[in-house]
Design an enzyme around this catalytic site. Sequence first.
Site, PDB file in Angstrom:
ATOM      1  N   CYS A  71      -9.962   0.480   4.511  1.00  0.00           N
ATOM      2  CA  CYS A  71      -9.254   0.087   5.749  1.00  0.00           C
ATOM      3  C   CYS A  71      -8.540   1.295   6.341  1.00  0.00           C
ATOM      4  O   CYS A  71      -7.827   2.013   5.638  1.00  0.00           O
ATOM      5  CB  CYS A  71      -8.248  -1.023   5.447  1.00  0.00           C
ATOM      6  N   GLU A  96      -3.419   3.695   7.536  1.00  0.00           N
ATOM      7  CA  GLU A  96      -3.375   3.547   6.078  1.00  0.00           C
ATOM      8  C   GLU A  96      -4.155   4.718   5.456  1.00  0.00           C
ATOM      9  O   GLU A  96      -3.841   5.199   4.379  1.00  0.00           O
ATOM     10  CB  GLU A  96      -4.003   2.210   5.679  1.00  0.00           C
ATOM     11  N   ARG A 119       0.829  -1.219   0.000  1.00  0.00           N
ATOM     12  CA  ARG A 119       0.000   0.000   0.000  1.00  0.00           C
ATOM     13  C   ARG A 119       0.868   1.276   0.000  1.00  0.00           C
ATOM     14  O   ARG A 119       0.584   2.246   0.701  1.00  0.00           O
ATOM     15  CB  ARG A 119      -0.948   0.019   1.210  1.00  0.00           C
TER      16      ARG A 119
HETATM   17  C1  LIG Z   1     -15.353   0.875   0.437  1.00  0.00           C
HETATM   18  C2  LIG Z   1     -13.872   0.939   0.155  1.00  0.00           C
HETATM   19  C3  LIG Z   1     -13.174  -0.223  -0.108  1.00  0.00           C
HETATM   20  C4  LIG Z   1     -11.804  -0.195  -0.360  1.00  0.00           C
HETATM   21  N1  LIG Z   1     -11.150  -1.362  -0.622  1.00  0.00           N
HETATM   22  C5  LIG Z   1      -9.835  -1.336  -0.892  1.00  0.00           C
HETATM   23  C6  LIG Z   1      -9.133  -2.546  -1.197  1.00  0.00           C
HETATM   24  O1  LIG Z   1      -9.686  -3.640  -1.231  1.00  0.00           O
HETATM   25  N2  LIG Z   1      -7.805  -2.460  -1.452  1.00  0.00           N
HETATM   26  C7  LIG Z   1      -7.139  -1.270  -1.452  1.00  0.00           C
HETATM   27  O2  LIG Z   1      -5.930  -1.261  -1.706  1.00  0.00           O
HETATM   28  N3  LIG Z   1      -7.773  -0.115  -1.160  1.00  0.00           N
HETATM   29  C8  LIG Z   1      -9.096  -0.116  -0.894  1.00  0.00           C
HETATM   30  N4  LIG Z   1      -9.745   1.057  -0.616  1.00  0.00           N
HETATM   31  C9  LIG Z   1      -8.973   2.309  -0.532  1.00  0.00           C
HETATM   32  C10 LIG Z   1      -8.898   3.123  -1.852  1.00  0.00           C
HETATM   33  O3  LIG Z   1     -10.031   2.859  -2.666  1.00  0.00           O
HETATM   34  C11 LIG Z   1      -7.616   2.840  -2.633  1.00  0.00           C
HETATM   35  O4  LIG Z   1      -6.483   3.161  -1.868  1.00  0.00           O
HETATM   36  C12 LIG Z   1      -7.598   3.621  -3.961  1.00  0.00           C
HETATM   37  O5  LIG Z   1      -6.586   3.103  -4.766  1.00  0.00           O
HETATM   38  C13 LIG Z   1      -7.378   5.114  -3.761  1.00  0.00           C
HETATM   39  O6  LIG Z   1      -7.558   5.732  -5.021  1.00  0.00           O
HETATM   40  P1  LIG Z   1      -8.155   7.198  -5.134  1.00  0.00           P
HETATM   41  O7  LIG Z   1      -8.103   7.603  -6.568  1.00  0.00           O
HETATM   42  O8  LIG Z   1      -9.461   7.289  -4.480  1.00  0.00           O
HETATM   43  O9  LIG Z   1      -7.044   7.997  -4.326  1.00  0.00           O
HETATM   44  P2  LIG Z   1      -7.266   9.212  -3.300  1.00  0.00           P
HETATM   45  O10 LIG Z   1      -8.007   8.722  -2.120  1.00  0.00           O
HETATM   46  O11 LIG Z   1      -7.796  10.380  -4.015  1.00  0.00           O
HETATM   47  O12 LIG Z   1      -5.743   9.490  -2.882  1.00  0.00           O
HETATM   48  C14 LIG Z   1      -5.012   8.531  -2.154  1.00  0.00           C
HETATM   49  C15 LIG Z   1      -3.535   8.917  -2.164  1.00  0.00           C
HETATM   50  O13 LIG Z   1      -3.058   8.862  -3.504  1.00  0.00           O
HETATM   51  C16 LIG Z   1      -2.582  10.158  -3.897  1.00  0.00           C
HETATM   52  N5  LIG Z   1      -2.950  10.327  -5.304  1.00  0.00           N
HETATM   53  C17 LIG Z   1      -4.191  10.277  -5.864  1.00  0.00           C
HETATM   54  N6  LIG Z   1      -4.087  10.441  -7.198  1.00  0.00           N
HETATM   55  C18 LIG Z   1      -2.766  10.616  -7.460  1.00  0.00           C
HETATM   56  C19 LIG Z   1      -2.018  10.853  -8.646  1.00  0.00           C
HETATM   57  N7  LIG Z   1      -2.593  10.930  -9.860  1.00  0.00           N
HETATM   58  N8  LIG Z   1      -0.687  10.998  -8.532  1.00  0.00           N
HETATM   59  C20 LIG Z   1      -0.060  10.899  -7.349  1.00  0.00           C
HETATM   60  N9  LIG Z   1      -0.706  10.692  -6.190  1.00  0.00           N
HETATM   61  C21 LIG Z   1      -2.043  10.544  -6.261  1.00  0.00           C
HETATM   62  C22 LIG Z   1      -3.262  11.156  -2.978  1.00  0.00           C
HETATM   63  O14 LIG Z   1      -2.527  12.347  -2.862  1.00  0.00           O
HETATM   64  C23 LIG Z   1      -3.269  10.351  -1.692  1.00  0.00           C
HETATM   65  O15 LIG Z   1      -1.982  10.375  -1.117  1.00  0.00           O
HETATM   66  C24 LIG Z   1     -11.115   1.047  -0.353  1.00  0.00           C
HETATM   67  C25 LIG Z   1     -11.824   2.230  -0.096  1.00  0.00           C
HETATM   68  C26 LIG Z   1     -13.188   2.184   0.147  1.00  0.00           C
HETATM   69  C27 LIG Z   1     -13.931   3.468   0.399  1.00  0.00           C
END
Ligand SMILES: Cc1cc2nc3c(=O)[nH]c(=O)nc-3n(C[C@H](O)[C@H](O)[C@H](O)COP(=O)(O)OP(=O)(O)OC[C@H]3O[C@@H](n4cnc5c(N)ncnc54)[C@H](O)[C@@H]3O)c2cc1C
Length: 294
Positions: A217, A288, A173
């Site tokens: 998480c 996380e 992660r």
């Molecule tokens: C219901 C639910 C279930 C989930 N299940 C999982 C799972 O099974 N496994 C898992 O790994 N995660 C899970 N997650 C967490 C999350 O969905 C992941 O971590 C996802 O990959 C985050 O992507 P995001 O675009 O929403 O990032 P954001 O939440 O917008 O950002 C997360 C981080 O990434 C950075 N970021 C975002 N975009 C960029 C970019 N283009 N360049 C550089 N940095 C960037 C942000 O600055 C921040 O540090 C879950 C979340 C929810 C709400």
Amino acid sequence: METGARDGARALLRILRDLPGELRAEELLAPHTTFRIGGRAFALFRPSSEDALAEAVVRARTHGFPWRMVGGGSKLLVPDRGFPGLILSTTGLRSWQEEEGLLRVGAGVSLARIARRGAWKLAGIPGTVGGAVAMNAGTRHGAIAEQVAWVRALLPTGRVHVFTPEECGFAYRDSLFRRLRLPVLAVGLRPYAPQDLAPLLVERAQSQPLGLPSAGCVFRNPSGGRSAGWLIDQCGLKGARVGDAVVSEHHANFICNLGRARASDVLELVDQVQDRVVTRFGVWLDLELEVVGE
Ligand SMILES: Cc1cc2nc3c(=O)[nH]c(=O)nc-3n(C[C@H](O)[C@H](O)[C@H](O)COP(=O)(O)OP(=O)(O)OC[C@H]3O[C@@H](n4cnc5c(N)ncnc54)[C@H](O)[C@@H]3O)c2cc1C
């Protein structure tokens, strides 16, 4: 907003308004997160091209404004006071090409879309490709790092670099892009043969509280084999509540928003969980969840 914040918003509008994309001053961030929590940013900019994003970063830096990347906002907790700077949303970067056995996708493409086109191990994870690369998102089947052929990202100098998988610094992660806050612009992925996602989505619906806002998480799984969820459950913390923030009965490593939770409620609950788990098991649970601005 206070005067300082209003001045900041005005200054950001002035320095960014000629760039292609959508620019909003004093934007409430709660709707940009799956937690539905958090205050306002000075401004939110959704560039419509990689060049516009790169230029916005350069200008924010030059004028001394803090900035953060946001994709789907599914791993974020925005403080109640908001963020005193610029939020860069990647959801306008949606390029998509399938060529020579490779998916070439913009950072703002949804994970759901690539899951259907050969990234089945990521099925059900919300958010964008850029966020998934930054977080090295994954499920028990595997993480996105396994499929990355290259990542195009912005260096602190403002130059674009194409990173090989070895240069991405992927870990559990985690990645170089998250650690150094390097904006991911686009990603090349090697697709697997597409699979029927329905059983994977059913499995997730059974194990995660998908009916309430959350950020997935909250804690990293500690080394040593016992999951954070198991440790929290053993401490009897399922259902523990501060304000409208509650430890899920469904999955103890999720904190859910029952409606009007504030970031301060979530953080107080986080403290309680960390205290109880370290007292009982001698294990410190690291976050996380990403608290924006920390
Ligand atoms: C219901 C639910 C279930 C989930 N299940 C999982 C799972 O099974 N496994 C898992 O790994 N995660 C899970 N997650 C967490 C999350 O969905 C992941 O971590 C996802 O990959 C985050 O992507 P995001 O675009 O929403 O990032 P954001 O939440 O917008 O950002 C997360 C981080 O990434 C950075 N970021 C975002 N975009 C960029 C970019 N283009 N360049 C550089 N940095 C960037 C942000 O600055 C921040 O540090 C879950 C979340 C929810 C709400």
